[in-house]
Design a protein around this motif. Structure first.
Motif, PDB file in Angstrom:
ATOM      1  N   UNK A  30       0.785  -1.221   0.000  1.00  0.00           N
ATOM      2  CA  UNK A  30       0.000   0.000   0.000  1.00  0.00           C
ATOM      3  C   UNK A  30       0.824   1.281   0.000  1.00  0.00           C
ATOM      4  N   UNK A  31       2.117   1.190  -0.229  1.00  0.00           N
ATOM      5  CA  UNK A  31       2.983   2.366  -0.251  1.00  0.00           C
ATOM      6  C   UNK A  31       2.715   3.153  -1.524  1.00  0.00           C
ATOM      7  N   UNK A  32       2.654   4.479  -1.410  1.00  0.00           N
ATOM      8  CA  UNK A  32       2.335   5.326  -2.552  1.00  0.00           C
ATOM      9  C   UNK A  32       3.489   6.259  -2.882  1.00  0.00           C
ATOM     10  N   UNK A  33       3.651   6.529  -4.164  1.00  0.00           N
ATOM     11  CA  UNK A  33       4.590   7.528  -4.645  1.00  0.00           C
ATOM     12  C   UNK A  33       4.009   8.108  -5.922  1.00  0.00           C
ATOM     13  N   UNK A  34       4.604   9.176  -6.397  1.00  0.00           N
ATOM     14  CA  UNK A  34       4.061   9.833  -7.581  1.00  0.00           C
ATOM     15  C   UNK A  34       5.081   9.980  -8.685  1.00  0.00           C
ATOM     16  N   UNK A  35       4.826  10.940  -9.549  1.00  0.00           N
ATOM     17  CA  UNK A  35       5.698  11.153 -10.698  1.00  0.00           C
ATOM     18  C   UNK A  35       7.017  11.830 -10.329  1.00  0.00           C
ATOM     19  N   UNK A  36       7.082  12.498  -9.192  1.00  0.00           N
ATOM     20  CA  UNK A  36       8.294  13.211  -8.803  1.00  0.00           C
ATOM     21  C   UNK A  36       9.534  12.308  -8.805  1.00  0.00           C
ATOM     22  N   UNK A  37       9.548  11.176  -8.088  1.00  0.00           N
ATOM     23  CA  UNK A  37      10.748  10.336  -8.128  1.00  0.00           C
ATOM     24  C   UNK A  37      10.978   9.672  -9.494  1.00  0.00           C
ATOM     25  N   UNK A  38       9.928   9.429 -10.243  1.00  0.00           N
ATOM     26  CA  UNK A  38      10.078   8.820 -11.567  1.00  0.00           C
ATOM     27  C   UNK A  38      10.729   9.821 -12.533  1.00  0.00           C
ATOM     28  N   UNK A  39      10.226  11.059 -12.512  1.00  0.00           N
ATOM     29  CA  UNK A  39      10.821  12.089 -13.372  1.00  0.00           C
ATOM     30  C   UNK A  39      12.260  12.377 -12.962  1.00  0.00           C
ATOM     31  N   UNK A  40      12.567  12.190 -11.687  1.00  0.00           N
ATOM     32  CA  UNK A  40      13.925  12.399 -11.195  1.00  0.00           C
ATOM     33  C   UNK A  40      14.949  11.484 -11.838  1.00  0.00           C
ATOM     34  N   UNK A  41      14.498  10.410 -12.429  1.00  0.00           N
ATOM     35  CA  UNK A  41      15.408   9.488 -13.100  1.00  0.00           C
ATOM     36  C   UNK A  41      15.899  10.026 -14.447  1.00  0.00           C
ATOM     37  N   UNK A  42      15.186  11.002 -14.997  1.00  0.00           N
ATOM     38  CA  UNK A  42      15.577  11.582 -16.289  1.00  0.00           C
ATOM     39  C   UNK A  42      16.791  12.491 -16.117  1.00  0.00           C
ATOM     40  N   UNK A  43      17.784  12.349 -16.975  1.00  0.00           N
ATOM     41  CA  UNK A  43      18.950  13.235 -16.874  1.00  0.00           C
ATOM     42  C   UNK A  43      18.589  14.690 -17.213  1.00  0.00           C
ATOM     43  N   UNK A  44      19.232  15.612 -16.562  1.00  0.00           N
ATOM     44  CA  UNK A  44      19.127  17.057 -16.780  1.00  0.00           C
ATOM     45  C   UNK A  44      17.802  17.657 -16.329  1.00  0.00           C
ATOM     46  N   UNK A  45      16.680  17.269 -16.903  1.00  0.00           N
ATOM     47  CA  UNK A  45      15.387  17.892 -16.571  1.00  0.00           C
ATOM     48  C   UNK A  45      14.620  17.126 -15.501  1.00  0.00           C
ATOM     49  N   UNK A  46      15.184  16.052 -15.000  1.00  0.00           N
ATOM     50  CA  UNK A  46      14.475  15.196 -14.055  1.00  0.00           C
ATOM     51  C   UNK A  46      14.021  15.872 -12.783  1.00  0.00           C
ATOM     52  N   UNK A  47      14.772  16.842 -12.299  1.00  0.00           N
ATOM     53  CA  UNK A  47      14.354  17.573 -11.106  1.00  0.00           C
ATOM     54  C   UNK A  47      13.715  18.910 -11.442  1.00  0.00           C
ATOM     55  N   UNK A  48      13.948  19.403 -12.629  1.00  0.00           N
ATOM     56  CA  UNK A  48      13.404  20.694 -13.029  1.00  0.00           C
ATOM     57  C   UNK A  48      11.887  20.644 -13.218  1.00  0.00           C
ATOM     58  N   UNK A  49      11.401  19.644 -13.896  1.00  0.00           N
ATOM     59  CA  UNK A  49       9.963  19.535 -14.179  1.00  0.00           C
ATOM     60  C   UNK A  49       9.153  19.433 -12.883  1.00  0.00           C
ATOM     61  N   UNK A  50       9.489  18.515 -11.962  1.00  0.00           N
ATOM     62  CA  UNK A  50       8.722  18.474 -10.710  1.00  0.00           C
ATOM     63  C   UNK A  50       8.857  19.762  -9.888  1.00  0.00           C
ATOM     64  N   UNK A  51      10.004  20.418  -9.944  1.00  0.00           N
ATOM     65  CA  UNK A  51      10.188  21.671  -9.199  1.00  0.00           C
ATOM     66  C   UNK A  51       9.244  22.756  -9.721  1.00  0.00           C
ATOM     67  N   UNK A  52       9.121  22.846 -11.031  1.00  0.00           N
ATOM     68  CA  UNK A  52       8.209  23.833 -11.621  1.00  0.00           C
ATOM     69  C   UNK A  52       6.770  23.513 -11.219  1.00  0.00           C
ATOM     70  N   UNK A  53       6.394  22.255 -11.265  1.00  0.00           N
ATOM     71  CA  UNK A  53       5.039  21.860 -10.870  1.00  0.00           C
ATOM     72  C   UNK A  53       4.814  22.100  -9.372  1.00  0.00           C
TER      73      UNK A  53
END
Length: 113
Positions: A30-53
Motif C-alpha cells: 500500500x505504499x504510494x509515490x508519484x511522478x516526482x521520483x520517476x521524473x527524477x530518473x531523467x537526466x538534466x530535466x528530471x528535477x526541473x519539471x517536478x520543481x516547476x510543478x
C-alpha cells in the motif's frame, strides 16, 4: 473517501500534489509515490519539471493570501526536495518519501482553515 475541499486553491492543488507524490500505489504494501521520483530518473530535466510543478502549489498559496511564514516553509520544502532529489539514486528515494507537495498542500489547507 475524503470530502472535496471548499476553497478553490485547495481544489486546484489537490490533484497536482496527488499526481506528484501519491498517484502510484504498490499493491500489497500500500505504499504510494508519484511522478516526482520517476521524473527524477531523467537526466538534466528530471528535477526541473517536478520543481516547476511544485511551485504551482506555492503560487496558489500566494494568490490565496497565505502568510509569508507559510510560504517560506513551502519554499524550504521545495528547495529541499530539489536539492536532495539531485543526488543520484538516494535522491529518488528521498523524493518518494519526503512528499514535498503533499506537505505543502497540507500547509495550504491549515492556513486556509
Amino acid at each position: 473517501m475524503e470530502p472535496e475541499p471548499t476553497h478553490p486553491a485547495l481544489r486546484r492543488t489537490k490533484r497536482v500534489a496527488w499526481l506528484l507524490d501519491e498517484a502510484i500505489r504498490i499493491p500489497v504494501v500500500g505504499w504510494r509515490f508519484g511522478l516526482d521520483p520517476i521524473l527524477g530518473l531523467l537526466p538534466f530535466v528530471g528535477n526541473l519539471i517536478p520543481a516547476v510543478l511544485s511551485m504551482y502549489i506555492v503560487g496558489e498559496a500566494l494568490l490565496a493570501g497565505v502568510k509569508k511564514r507559510t510560504i517560506a516553509l513551502m519554499l524550504v520544502n521545495v528547495g529541499l526536495d530539489v536539492a536532495m532529489g539531485s543526488i543520484p539514486v538516494v535522491g529518488d528515494l528521498f523524493d518518494a518519501t519526503w512528499k514535498a507537495n503533499v506537505r505543502n498542500r497540507k500547509l495550504l489547507e491549515r492556513s486556509l482553515s
